[in-house]
Design an enzyme around this catalytic site. Structure first.
Site, PDB file in Angstrom:
ATOM      1  N   GLN A 113       1.795  -0.284  -7.162  1.00  0.00           N
ATOM      2  CA  GLN A 113       1.468  -0.400  -5.750  1.00  0.00           C
ATOM      3  C   GLN A 113       0.292  -1.346  -5.588  1.00  0.00           C
ATOM      4  O   GLN A 113      -0.676  -1.251  -6.336  1.00  0.00           O
ATOM      5  CB  GLN A 113       1.036   0.961  -5.190  1.00  0.00           C
ATOM      6  CG  GLN A 113       2.176   1.910  -4.943  1.00  0.00           C
ATOM      7  CD  GLN A 113       1.660   3.204  -4.341  1.00  0.00           C
ATOM      8  OE1 GLN A 113       0.729   3.804  -4.863  1.00  0.00           O
ATOM      9  NE2 GLN A 113       2.260   3.625  -3.257  1.00  0.00           N
ATOM     10  N   HIS A 163      -5.317   4.181   3.720  1.00  0.00           N
ATOM     11  CA  HIS A 163      -4.518   3.792   2.553  1.00  0.00           C
ATOM     12  C   HIS A 163      -3.637   2.666   3.064  1.00  0.00           C
ATOM     13  O   HIS A 163      -3.027   2.812   4.119  1.00  0.00           O
ATOM     14  CB  HIS A 163      -3.542   4.875   2.103  1.00  0.00           C
ATOM     15  CG  HIS A 163      -4.144   6.214   1.859  1.00  0.00           C
ATOM     16  ND1 HIS A 163      -4.380   6.684   0.601  1.00  0.00           N
ATOM     17  CD2 HIS A 163      -4.543   7.184   2.699  1.00  0.00           C
ATOM     18  CE1 HIS A 163      -4.881   7.898   0.684  1.00  0.00           C
ATOM     19  NE2 HIS A 163      -4.993   8.229   1.950  1.00  0.00           N
ATOM     20  N   ASP A 201      -2.219  -1.280  -3.832  1.00  0.00           N
ATOM     21  CA  ASP A 201      -2.916  -0.299  -3.014  1.00  0.00           C
ATOM     22  C   ASP A 201      -4.312  -0.787  -2.641  1.00  0.00           C
ATOM     23  O   ASP A 201      -4.875  -1.647  -3.304  1.00  0.00           O
ATOM     24  CB  ASP A 201      -3.076   0.979  -3.857  1.00  0.00           C
ATOM     25  CG  ASP A 201      -2.911   2.218  -3.030  1.00  0.00           C
ATOM     26  OD1 ASP A 201      -3.076   2.138  -1.810  1.00  0.00           O
ATOM     27  OD2 ASP A 201      -2.609   3.267  -3.618  1.00  0.00           O
ATOM     28  N   LYS A 254       0.094   6.498  11.140  1.00  0.00           N
ATOM     29  CA  LYS A 254       0.256   5.297  10.319  1.00  0.00           C
ATOM     30  C   LYS A 254       0.990   4.200  11.072  1.00  0.00           C
ATOM     31  O   LYS A 254       1.667   4.450  12.066  1.00  0.00           O
ATOM     32  CB  LYS A 254       1.025   5.628   9.040  1.00  0.00           C
ATOM     33  CG  LYS A 254       2.422   6.159   9.316  1.00  0.00           C
ATOM     34  CD  LYS A 254       3.232   6.300   8.032  1.00  0.00           C
ATOM     35  CE  LYS A 254       4.630   6.796   8.345  1.00  0.00           C
ATOM     36  NZ  LYS A 254       5.541   6.782   7.240  1.00  0.00           N
TER      37      LYS A 254
END
Length: 637
Positions: A377, A506, A379, A460
RNA sequence: GCCCAUGUAGCUCAGUCGGUAGAGCGCUUCCUUGGUAAGGAAGAGGUUCACCAGUUCGAUUCUGGUCAUGGGCUCCA
């Protein structure tokens, strides 16, 4: 007298009670021919429906998405009728419209794709007959009687809300229980194709009957069908699993299901993607971190993953302590944050991590690079004060925009709000959701809202990219998290000298590097732009004697970071060129005696253009510039 | 995980109604070609057909299981 108001607020009066079709025809015959259904008070209705009182009306035509859904639903009925004509003992269950066509689940003996042709032929007859769809409302008793031989329909009827009216639709001799609406007649189905058959369970329940699910697609226009079929074929040609093998990029092995092996050429692309990612993130004010792949169970208990995600986690025991392989990077990121104390001046803190995560996906769900068990990921965790939310989220959106456009990918945004099951106070959710909305407003691109689709720990924004074939993929996501900072007791010292709780984001942009890689393979159909191409230039000596000279040219190009190969095979030039073309190498350079004498290059690009007598300098300068600038379609010379 | 299909050379695939397996591409060698889309010949390559059992005188072929791959398994009358 009935007064009908149209969407443009004009009003038309009718002496007698009109049907929707009458009203449509009053506009024009041509318009009426193109009409599929009508909408009154947000309800979709058949055109055959009578209008008994004054109302506002809008028409759904063949050009509307809703019109296409209605057509496909009607197509499902036609398919069901065709199946019953051929297989008299088949029993229908449900036949809905799906994103890409329609299906009907039918209780019948298994059939194969070879049988689809027969069913299609039968459907053609029904379509040619231009049967009208007639709606009929019946009582529950009548409905139960009509479908007394079909336990599935009986089950549906018995489950219906008592207040709901039960409607039947008849076209030709075929009658089906259906809410509608339907197209006026079967002749509107101008193009259709049955695509595949698969097994499905009644009510998606493994313990219930196994049904045959027949998939199909249909359009108002034969041309659209052909385009669709072409797109499917094109997608099949671009299948990243096949191209990955042919272009020697990656492979899969039984010994590690769902865990891809990247070959040297695949790694060239991989590294180019990561170099680019690092460059953009550095510019955007991110630092890069790295946390371990394996962490003690206690950490996962603290983060809540052990409770919520355990069946997807790989575990191991070391010195009698239980460890889990990380399915996400965040808990490690929490430990990282806690290694020191923070002032409000230190925020926002943007910490990126290209983390290798493992998730035990269902074996039947694995698919090439698209659904894997081990992946990276891209991230990042952003720790910030509440009033920084909108600006930080905006920053992520802008960064995503920069990165996606580098690949020629367009995207759209979707905001997901608080789900039923969630943690945190109303105020926190309001603040977080408003922060995301504010960022979206600042960003200025229209977005959809998915009410109640957020994560349990925060709202999100999902970013859906669109590839060269028009397919969409959710890659990026920006999630606000109010839970982890709480669970890990993260703090920063505010201006008021008090401890405060940071909010965290995130976010990923590529999402899974593996999956993004696969999407790019299909997006570019294997023809990567120069900066991503694993072999950017191939040198083709005309005969074996020139191999050594080609090697020296290669060495020279390599000093300018141009990835090169020499085709040393004893093959004709024609053959070498063909093979280079098939490997989508952007720069194909022939090396003959002439080139050696004059110290020039003859370069063929993938568009088939050939340029002779380019000096090495005139080659290297534009090529390395093109690579450095990571240009997409622009001509190199 | 569940259902269906598939698993034969590096790749794409054929084949064996049960008697220890083939093609094309690729690879190696030699020859050839010498400026823009498939030159020729010879050769190597399968620990014997994903793995493990069973049936059989004998299994890659039949049966069962395991693993992997592909399609599907949310869309509601």
């Amino acid at each position: 007298m009935i007064n009908i108001t149209f969407p443009d607020n004009s009003i038309k009066s009718f002496e007698n009670i009109p049907t929707g079709m009458d009203i449509a025809k009053s506009i024009s015959e041509g318009f009426a021919r193109n009409c599929v259904a009508m909408k009154i008070n947000d309800l979709l209705l058949d055109l055959s429906g009578q209008i008994k009182e004054d109302t506002a009306i809008s028409f759904i035509t063949a050009n509307d998405e809703e019109g296409l859904d209605i057509l496909r639903h009607s197509s499902a009925h036609v398919m069901a009728e065709a199946v019953l004509n051929i297989y008299a003992d088949a029993r229908l269950t449900i036949g809905p419209v799906v994103e890409d066509g329609f299906y009907y689940d039918i209780d019948m003996a298994p059939i194969s794709t070879d049988d689809l042709g027969t069913i299609e032929a039968e459907m053609k007859k029904i379509i040619k007959a231009k049967n009208t769809f007639q709606r009929k409302v019946v009582s529950k008793e009548e409905a139960l009687d009509i479908f007394k031989d079909n336990p599935f329909k009986l089950e549906i009827i018995n489950e219906l809300d008592e207040t709901q009216e039960i409607s039947l639709y008849q076209n030709g001799k075929f009658i089906d229980l259906c809410r509608g609406p339907h197209i006026p007649h079967t002749g509107m189905i101008k193009g259709f194709k049955l695509l595949k058959i698969s097994g499905a369970y009644w009510r998606a329940d493994q313990t219930r009957e196994q049904l045959q699910r027949l998939y199909g697609i249909s359009f108002f226009d034969k041309k659209k069908l052909n385009q669709y079929i072409h797109m499917i074929e094109e997608a099949r040609k671009r299948d990243h699993r096949k191209l990955g093998t042919r272009l020697d990029l990656y492979s899969f092995h039984d010994e590690a299901a769902g865990m891809p092996f990247f070959h040297a050429k695949g790694m060239d692309i991989w590294n180019a993607l990561l170099d680019y990612w690092r460059e953009e993130h550095k510019t955007a004010g991110y630092v890069e971190t790295k946390t371990p792949v394996m962490l003690n169970r206690k950490l996962w208990e603290q983060s809540g993953h052990w409770e919520n995600y355990r069946e997807n986690m790989y575990t191991s025991v070391i010195d009698d302590e239980e460890y889990a392989i990380k399915p996400m990077n965040c808990p490690g990121g929490m430990l990282l944050y806690k290694t020191k104390s923070y002032s409000y001046r230190d925020l926002p803190l943007r910490a990126g991590e290209v983390g290798l995560v493992h998730r035990h996906e269902l074996s039947g769900a694995l698919s090439g690079l698209f659904r894997v068990r081990a992946f990276h990921q891209d991230d990042a965790h952003i720790f910030m004060t509440p009033d920084q939310i909108d600006n930080e989220v905006l920053g992520v959106l802008k960064l995503a925009q920069r990165i996606y456009s580098r690949f020629g990918l367009k995207f759209h945004l979707e905001l997901s709000t608080r789900p039923k099951k969630s943690i945190g106070s109303d105020d926190q959710w309001k603040e977080a959701t408003n922060g995301l909305k504010a960022a979206l407003e600042l960003y200025g691109q229209a977005y959809a809202i998915n009410e109640g689709d957020g994560a349990f720990y925060g709202p999100k924004i999902d970013i859906h990219i669109k590839d060269a074939l028009g397919r969409t993929w959710q890659c990026g996501t920006v999630q606000l998290d109010m839970a982890l900072p709480e669970r890990f007791d993260l703090t920063y010292k505010g201006q008021d000298n008090e401890k405060h709780r940071p909010i965290m984001i995130h976010r990923v942009i590529y999402g899974s590097l593996e999956r993004f890689f696969g999407i790019l393979v299909e997006h570019f159909a294997g023809k990567f732009p120069l900066w991503l191409a694993p072999v950017q230039a191939i040198l083709l000596p005309i005969n074996q004697d020139l191999t050594n000279y080609a090697e020296t040219v290669k060495t020279e190009l390599e000093t300018f970071q141009i990835r090169c190969e020499v085709d040393k095979r004893s093959e004709t030039l024609k053959k070498k060129i063909r093979d280079a073309q098939l490997n989508y190498i952007p720069l194909i350079i022939t090396i003959g005696d002439k080139e050696k004498e004059t110290q020039t290059l003859s370069v063929r690009t993938l568009d088939g253009k050939v340029r002779m007598g380019i000096s090495t300098f005139d080659f290297i300068a534009p090529v390395s510039n093109h690579i450095k600038e990571r240009l997409l379609d622009e001509a190199i010379f």
